[in-house]
Design a protein around this motif. Sequence first.
Motif, mmCIF file in Angstrom:
data_model
loop_
_atom_site.group_PDB
_atom_site.id
_atom_site.type_symbol
_atom_site.label_atom_id
_atom_site.label_comp_id
_atom_site.label_asym_id
_atom_site.label_seq_id
_atom_site.Cartn_x
_atom_site.Cartn_y
_atom_site.Cartn_z
ATOM 1 N N UNK A 1 101.385 -8.563 -4.557
ATOM 2 C CA UNK A 1 100.652 -7.415 -4.040
ATOM 3 C C UNK A 1 101.569 -6.431 -3.291
ATOM 4 N N UNK A 2 102.856 -6.704 -3.283
ATOM 5 C CA UNK A 2 103.774 -5.775 -2.618
ATOM 6 C C UNK A 2 103.834 -4.460 -3.384
ATOM 7 N N UNK A 3 103.954 -3.375 -2.641
ATOM 8 C CA UNK A 3 104.055 -2.058 -3.283
ATOM 9 C C UNK A 3 105.499 -1.853 -3.719
ATOM 10 N N UNK A 4 105.697 -1.493 -4.996
ATOM 11 C CA UNK A 4 107.052 -1.233 -5.478
ATOM 12 C C UNK A 4 107.415 0.224 -5.170
ATOM 13 N N UNK A 5 108.300 0.429 -4.220
ATOM 14 C CA UNK A 5 108.625 1.793 -3.779
ATOM 15 C C UNK A 5 109.465 2.560 -4.797
ATOM 16 N N UNK A 6 110.056 1.854 -5.760
ATOM 17 C CA UNK A 6 110.952 2.503 -6.734
ATOM 18 C C UNK A 6 110.258 3.624 -7.507
ATOM 19 N N UNK A 7 108.996 3.412 -7.856
ATOM 20 C CA UNK A 7 108.305 4.377 -8.722
ATOM 21 C C UNK A 7 107.492 5.419 -7.963
ATOM 22 N N UNK A 8 107.645 5.489 -6.639
ATOM 23 C CA UNK A 8 106.836 6.451 -5.875
ATOM 24 C C UNK A 8 107.562 7.788 -5.723
ATOM 25 N N UNK A 9 106.833 8.873 -5.969
ATOM 26 C CA UNK A 9 107.381 10.208 -5.725
ATOM 27 C C UNK A 9 107.433 10.422 -4.214
ATOM 28 N N UNK A 10 108.093 11.481 -3.793
ATOM 29 C CA UNK A 10 108.212 11.727 -2.344
ATOM 30 C C UNK A 10 106.838 11.814 -1.660
ATOM 31 N N UNK A 11 105.890 12.619 -2.188
ATOM 32 C CA UNK A 11 104.578 12.665 -1.535
ATOM 33 C C UNK A 11 103.881 11.298 -1.524
ATOM 34 N N UNK B 1 120.523 1.082 7.036
ATOM 35 C CA UNK B 1 121.039 1.005 8.405
ATOM 36 C C UNK B 1 120.414 2.024 9.364
ATOM 37 N N UNK B 2 119.787 3.072 8.835
ATOM 38 C CA UNK B 2 119.147 4.031 9.750
ATOM 39 C C UNK B 2 117.662 3.715 9.972
ATOM 40 N N UNK B 3 117.274 2.517 9.569
ATOM 41 C CA UNK B 3 115.885 2.091 9.784
ATOM 42 C C UNK B 3 115.906 0.860 10.700
ATOM 43 N N UNK B 4 115.137 0.938 11.762
ATOM 44 C CA UNK B 4 115.159 -0.127 12.776
ATOM 45 C C UNK B 4 114.703 -1.473 12.225
ATOM 46 N N UNK B 5 115.107 -2.524 12.949
ATOM 47 C CA UNK B 5 114.838 -3.891 12.473
ATOM 48 C C UNK B 5 113.339 -4.144 12.275
ATOM 49 N N UNK B 6 112.533 -3.660 13.225
ATOM 50 C CA UNK B 6 111.097 -3.949 13.159
ATOM 51 C C UNK B 6 110.488 -3.340 11.894
ATOM 52 N N UNK B 7 110.866 -2.106 11.606
ATOM 53 C CA UNK B 7 110.319 -1.455 10.404
ATOM 54 C C UNK B 7 110.862 -2.117 9.135
ATOM 55 N N UNK B 8 112.126 -2.508 9.174
ATOM 56 C CA UNK B 8 112.694 -3.194 7.993
ATOM 57 C C UNK B 8 111.889 -4.454 7.704
ATOM 58 N N UNK B 9 111.544 -5.169 8.748
ATOM 59 C CA UNK B 9 110.780 -6.407 8.550
ATOM 60 C C UNK B 9 109.370 -6.127 8.048
ATOM 61 N N UNK B 10 108.797 -5.062 8.601
ATOM 62 C CA UNK B 10 107.454 -4.663 8.157
ATOM 63 C C UNK B 10 107.492 -4.308 6.656
ATOM 64 N N UNK B 11 108.543 -3.582 6.274
ATOM 65 C CA UNK B 11 108.659 -3.180 4.864
ATOM 66 C C UNK B 11 108.840 -4.400 3.970
ATOM 67 N N UNK B 12 109.667 -5.319 4.435
ATOM 68 C CA UNK B 12 109.905 -6.512 3.612
ATOM 69 C C UNK B 12 108.616 -7.273 3.351
ATOM 70 N N UNK B 13 107.714 -7.203 4.307
ATOM 71 C CA UNK B 13 106.464 -7.960 4.178
ATOM 72 C C UNK B 13 105.484 -7.307 3.200
ATOM 73 N N UNK B 14 105.546 -5.986 3.095
ATOM 74 C CA UNK B 14 104.493 -5.347 2.285
ATOM 75 C C UNK B 14 105.029 -4.536 1.101
ATOM 76 N N UNK B 15 106.352 -4.425 0.979
ATOM 77 C CA UNK B 15 106.881 -3.578 -0.092
ATOM 78 C C UNK B 15 108.102 -4.218 -0.747
ATOM 79 N N UNK B 16 108.489 -3.655 -1.862
ATOM 80 C CA UNK B 16 109.687 -4.126 -2.566
ATOM 81 C C UNK B 16 110.291 -2.966 -3.341
ATOM 82 N N UNK B 17 111.521 -3.157 -3.778
ATOM 83 C CA UNK B 17 112.194 -2.161 -4.632
ATOM 84 C C UNK B 17 112.657 -2.944 -5.854
#
Length: 381
Positions: A5-15, A50-66
């Motif tokens: 159920x992770x969102x694949x960010x690879x195919x998302x347009x900027x908006x 590296x310009x994304x803080x640890x907390x957000x990186x962890x949040x992303x890992x939990x709900x998204x993928x590339x």
Amino acid sequence: MTETTKVNLLGLTQPQLEGFFESIGEKRFRAGQVMKWIHHFGVDDFEAMSNIGKALREKLRACAEIRGPEIVSQDISSDGTRKWVVRVASGSCVETVYIPQAGRGTLCVSSQAGCSLDCSFCSTGKQGFNSDLTAAEIIGQVWIANKSFGTVPAKIDRAITNVVMMGMGEPLMNFDNVVAAMQIMMDDLGYGISKRKVTLSTSGVAPMIDELGKVIDVSLALSLHAPNDELRNRLVPINRKYPLAVVLDACKRYISRLGEKRVLTVEYTLLKDVNDQPEHAAQMVELLRDVPCKINLIPFNPFPFSGYERPSNNAIRRFQDLLHQAGHNVTVRTTRGDDIDAACGQLVGQVMDRTRRSERHIAVRQLGDEAAPSASAANRT
Ligand code: SAH
Ligand code: SF4
């Protein structure tokens, strides 16, 4: 949240990516940062951002993928042509080909596994239809190819200067995903490719050409292949639904909306004794009288049991001369990547056919050199 159920960010347009960040309670500007990591630097691990803080990186890992499509094979030809076979979610394999030429590099991208339109001389058509590629699977082909050249930021010595949607499938039958992927190709946060150098090739799905004109301004190529309805009905069956007059009108509307002296690329696969006679050239001149275009002749690339042959070089030259004498800009596609089977008529795709001919899991596919002249066409426009 599970893997699937992770969102694949690879195919998302900027908006879309901005919307995603908003939906998880984050600032929209994160989209730009993440797009650069994904597309400019080829990153698929949030930890590398590296310009994304640890907390957000962890949040992303939990709900998204590339996640790009799985690479089954990649080959590099002695002439610099590269070919990838990738497996998409449906289990089928599609191909992507990179063709280097003086001053530019063209990537030929697939939009579907198989094709439902069944053009009589096309091996993809012979395989039947299996699945639409997702936007991530389409842009993923660009992502994979770009990464193979190292992670060079967009617009600086880019290896991929042109993209042609001329691989497997009919792009206008997978409209939303193809449009999203082309938007990422053109976005500076994606691959920064000029709208003139992204070309969509269609067999003539007329209503969707009009829809395309409402949302994007990429270059357009029409696979004509016959100068009259009687012959085109046989070679390109979609012509029975959208005959020449209808499809050419849609192309003219699309091109005129673009303005800026943009022209239609007309692709014409030359089939011996079928559509390569002087009368066909004469009919073509008449048909294209008021269509701003350049013509790309594709000598047929044979595949087993196709029932067609490639015309002789003399016949090809004669056909080209007749169009040229009538004032057309005409190019003939040449073969590239022979030693890795990337040339037209040599590529192998594996399509799990849901609709028919399921015994044909492996069929020969052509697309390698198809990209080259259109790329040059895209450059000239
Ligand atoms: N479905 C789209 C794009 C993919 S095919 C379309 O039809 O336009 C890219 C081009 O290669 C099309 O012009 C197609 O007609 C042509 N083609 C297909 N099979 C071929 C073959 N065996 N030899 C030469 N050209 C071929
Ligand atoms: Fe499909 Fe294009 Fe092949 Fe026709 S030529 S069957 S539209 S891929």
